[in-house]
Design a protein around this motif. Structure first.
Motif, mmCIF file in Angstrom:
data_model
loop_
_atom_site.group_PDB
_atom_site.id
_atom_site.type_symbol
_atom_site.label_atom_id
_atom_site.label_comp_id
_atom_site.label_asym_id
_atom_site.label_seq_id
_atom_site.Cartn_x
_atom_site.Cartn_y
_atom_site.Cartn_z
ATOM 1 N N TYR A 41 31.485 -0.455 -10.526
ATOM 2 C CA TYR A 41 31.239 -0.701 -9.106
ATOM 3 C C TYR A 41 32.548 -0.577 -8.313
ATOM 4 C CZ TYR A 41 29.035 -2.947 -5.042
ATOM 5 O OH TYR A 41 28.519 -3.213 -3.797
ATOM 6 N N ALA A 42 33.514 -1.403 -8.677
ATOM 7 C CA ALA A 42 34.766 -1.413 -7.922
ATOM 8 C C ALA A 42 35.621 -0.186 -8.239
ATOM 9 C CB ALA A 42 35.545 -2.689 -8.216
ATOM 10 N N LEU B 79 28.721 1.522 -0.322
ATOM 11 C CA LEU B 79 30.009 1.424 -1.011
ATOM 12 C C LEU B 79 30.846 2.683 -0.789
ATOM 13 C CD1 LEU B 79 31.352 -0.482 -3.340
ATOM 14 C CD2 LEU B 79 30.640 1.341 -4.872
ATOM 15 N N ARG C 145 29.143 6.164 -8.938
ATOM 16 C CA ARG C 145 28.426 4.889 -9.013
ATOM 17 C C ARG C 145 27.006 5.084 -9.557
ATOM 18 N NH1 ARG C 145 27.448 -0.101 -10.261
ATOM 19 N NH2 ARG C 145 25.977 -1.170 -8.934
ATOM 20 N N VAL D 167 33.498 -3.540 -1.130
ATOM 21 C CA VAL D 167 32.812 -4.476 -2.025
ATOM 22 C C VAL D 167 32.416 -5.764 -1.312
ATOM 23 C CG1 VAL D 167 34.067 -3.537 -4.028
ATOM 24 C CG2 VAL D 167 34.838 -5.683 -2.990
ATOM 25 N N LEU E 143 28.789 -6.686 -8.157
ATOM 26 C CA LEU E 143 30.195 -6.404 -8.430
ATOM 27 C C LEU E 143 30.602 -6.850 -9.827
ATOM 28 C CD1 LEU E 143 32.993 -5.662 -7.293
ATOM 29 C CD2 LEU E 143 33.115 -7.909 -6.255
ATOM 30 N N LEU F 43 29.084 -8.235 -1.824
ATOM 31 C CA LEU F 43 29.455 -9.536 -2.401
ATOM 32 C C LEU F 43 28.864 -10.662 -1.552
ATOM 33 C CD1 LEU F 43 31.354 -10.653 -4.681
ATOM 34 C CD2 LEU F 43 33.091 -10.903 -2.923
ATOM 35 N N CYS G 210 34.356 2.522 1.540
ATOM 36 C CA CYS G 210 35.710 2.632 0.991
ATOM 37 C C CYS G 210 36.490 3.696 1.772
ATOM 38 C CB CYS G 210 35.706 2.874 -0.527
ATOM 39 S SG CYS G 210 35.163 4.490 -1.046
#
Lengths: 210, 210, 210
Positions: free
Chosen positions: C150-151, C97, C186, C127, C143, C131, C101
């Motif tokens: 998370y996001a 993650l 996170r 994500v 998620l 997912l 990003c």
């Protein structure tokens, strides 16, 4: 031309598997048509998006809609799979897998992709339709069922098509032979419960993990 | 311009359905925003990828982010759906379905696709957002619920839009009337439990199959 | 070059999370490779399709296949995550993650997208892999787990990368610092059970709704 016929046949087989799953889950006839369309056309649409050559064929050529319509109708009329939905589903799924690993790889090669990438895309096309079908129907995908082998025959088939293409010896007869080989391996693996090692080399840990 | 407004309205309605599902499942506010975004924007992004005209609008025009943000906020503040998540979800979902089968078909026609392909893509856009919403939240999609009709009104609406466009009589008023018709059929089908035949013509076989 | 290395590292981390999930679910070694590939490569393939610049890298550069193969092998050999699949899965997922990003946003910026769109696509890339992994394995996505955030860290990270890029102060060191920040947030959120408000501001309504 041969490619189109094999592609339509693969779409039909996967569409039947989708419509049989719909029947097993008590979806209605339109749900059957849609799940069959997703199973039959989903892998090819994803493939066409990835090779980036314009609008996917399924959305430009109405011919691609015939197999799912026919599949939903045959399942509805109990011509196919009346008694044993699950077994019939697996056999049609195997036939779709066998044809799509061949046609998917050929389509990618025709689009100018590298032979290795083409074989990969062939595998993705072959397993993609069934994966979409199972995911959308909220089931654990057949792809991950440790009983029988699923992706391995598709990898073998796609690899052989790419290899024969590079060697310049590919033709429709060879393609059909590869599809028959993939189908046979998949069906035998189900019949005799072939297994390959588990992801984590254990059988009981899954239910006891932290 | 009318198309943009109808599209944003459709995104808003689907986004509300996603945020309501998030609330019902006890996801947090960011999960609500993401599930609403997926429901509202997912069908349109898939449509834009398929018509192959560059980066999907949802990723180029920040305006497209407003409806999901507004939807998550309204659900969070209990302005919408405080007591009956499930019923509210179905009504907003129906409104999104009605608008998207119109705007999806129009977008495809504007991109130069064949009328039949355009209607298909309109149906895919209309059912796609709700399908993604349900699949990602690990539920059996509404699309496959045999109680009520879901895809049929969308098919009718998308077909009418394509037909009126070919006949040269399509205008915003006609488009709105089609959307109202689709919405009404969907809601009535839920209210009165309309059913169409099952995929396999049986009701009990599903739980007893091999 | 730095981007490629960070991207491959992110693919590796997500692939490990996929292979660990496969092990936990008792999938076989090929299922492990495929779930790892989907988790590691899925977000990036979706990103590449959205930025519309031809065939996604994962299908043109065989280098992208190494991380999933390595991940499946390490999980199979119990080098990684032998005892506590779930915890190890979450840590590797957090690392993926954090890197995605950053690399997702940079890839979108390099493709000429608007900074806001680029940050959005960075979040979607970050994500997206997890997912897909969870959806395909028929689990409720991490998620949407209201325990931990998370996001939000991914949104922060993608936003910072876009901001620093616009300000002209982005460099590999800054990128690495952002990834470390996202990863730390996170992991801390999981360790201390940080929560943000629920989608519908209630905790008990979900199980009692209409």
């Amino acid at each position: 031309m041969t490619l189109l016929i094999l592609d339509l046949a693969g779409i039909f087989f996967f569409a039947v598997s989708g419509s049989l799953l719909a029947a097993r889950r008590n979806f209605d006839i339109v749900g059957s048509l849609l799940l069959g369309s997703l199973a039959g056309l989903g892998g090819g649409v994803a493939r066409d998006l990835i090779i980036s050559q314009g609008v996917p064929q399924a959305f430009t050529d109405p011919l691609y809609l015939l197999p799912p319509v026919l599949a939903a109708l045959l399942v509805f009329l109990h011509v196919l799979g009346v008694q044993r939905y699950r077994r019939a589903l697996l056999v049609f799924d195997a036939a779709g897998l066998a044809l799509f690993c061949v046609t998917g790889t050929l389509t990618a090669l025709a689009a100018g992709l590298h032979p290795v990438s083409s074989a990969l895309l062939g595998v993705a096309t072959a397993v993609g339709g069934g994966l979409l079908r199972d995911v959308v129907a909220n089931e654990v995908p057949q792809l991950f069922n440790p009983r029988g082998v699923y992706a391995v025959p598709a990898m073998l088939g796609a690899g052989l098509v790419s290899l024969f293409h590079v060697l310049g010896v590919f033709n429709p007869v060879v393609g059909t032979a590869v599809a028959v080989l993939v189908f046979t391996l998949r069906v035998l693996s189900l019949r005799y419960g072939w297994r390959i090692p588990l992801a984590g080399r254990t059988t009981g840990a899954g239910s006891l993990d932290s």
